[in-house]
Design a protein around this motif. Structure first.
Motif, PDB file in Angstrom:
ATOM      1  N   ARG A  78       0.856  -1.190   0.000  1.00 24.11           N
ATOM      2  CA  ARG A  78       0.000   0.000   0.000  1.00 24.11           C
ATOM      3  C   ARG A  78       0.886   1.232   0.000  1.00 24.11           C
ATOM      4  O   ARG A  78       1.942   1.249   0.625  1.00 24.11           O
ATOM      5  N   THR A  79       0.452   2.273  -0.702  1.00 27.62           N
ATOM      6  CA  THR A  79       1.172   3.538  -0.673  1.00 27.62           C
ATOM      7  C   THR A  79       0.854   4.238   0.649  1.00 27.62           C
ATOM      8  O   THR A  79      -0.008   3.793   1.409  1.00 27.62           O
ATOM      9  N   ARG A  80       1.528   5.340   0.919  1.00 28.19           N
ATOM     10  CA  ARG A  80       1.280   6.098   2.152  1.00 28.19           C
ATOM     11  C   ARG A  80      -0.164   6.558   2.277  1.00 28.19           C
ATOM     12  O   ARG A  80      -0.693   6.669   3.367  1.00 28.19           O
ATOM     13  N   ASP A  81      -0.784   6.835   1.127  1.00 27.28           N
ATOM     14  CA  ASP A  81      -2.178   7.281   1.179  1.00 27.28           C
ATOM     15  C   ASP A  81      -3.176   6.128   1.016  1.00 27.28           C
ATOM     16  O   ASP A  81      -4.366   6.352   0.842  1.00 27.28           O
ATOM     17  N   GLY A  82      -2.695   4.892   1.066  1.00 29.47           N
ATOM     18  CA  GLY A  82      -3.565   3.722   1.069  1.00 29.47           C
ATOM     19  C   GLY A  82      -3.877   3.111  -0.283  1.00 29.47           C
ATOM     20  O   GLY A  82      -4.630   2.141  -0.358  1.00 29.47           O
ATOM     21  N   ALA A  83      -3.327   3.629  -1.366  1.00 25.84           N
ATOM     22  CA  ALA A  83      -3.592   3.068  -2.689  1.00 25.84           C
ATOM     23  C   ALA A  83      -2.879   1.717  -2.844  1.00 25.84           C
ATOM     24  O   ALA A  83      -1.804   1.494  -2.296  1.00 25.84           O
TER      25      ALA A  83
END
Length: 124
Positions: A78-83
């Protein structure tokens, strides 16, 4: 539709990557997609500036693919923003794309055919 949305160039393989995203409304099969620098069309498929995805996975709509130049075990993250992000690598010891001025292409399969014994027996 998988598109190139980001690029970090570096001579160090561990710092270089391409970022792709499925910008279509349906999930996309990653296997068979390729990334090629314009120079690879002159040098052929054995060019250093060519990568064919062999991972048999589906990329959901809106999800990202990070293709790193170094060795990476294919995995989901997951990316830092949850993607959602799929990470894989080219297993190179040096940056690949930094030496490829010009256009980078994302290529995808248009059609696949699997031989069927029923079709072959009728023709043969």
């Amino acid at each position: 539709m998988i598109r190139l949305v980001g690029l970090q160039l570096d001579t160090e393989a561990g710092s270089e990557f391409l970022l792709l995203q499925n910008q279509g409304s349906m999930r996309q099969h990653l296997r068979g997609h390729a990334v090629a620098a314009e120079s690879a069309f002159d040098q052929g498929p054995l060019s250093n500036a060519f990568h064919l995805f062999s991972e048999d996975i589906y990329i959901p709509s809106g999800a990202f693919v990070m293709l790193r130049s170094d060795h990476q075990e294919p995995r989901w993250a997951r990316t830092r923003d949850g993607a959602l992000l799929f990470i894989t690598g080219m297993s190179r010891t040096r940056g690949v794309w930094v030496d490829c001025p010009g256009v980078l292409h994302v290529l995808c399969t248009q059609h696949s055919l699997k031989e069927s014994t029923a079709v072959c027996s009728r023709l043969g």
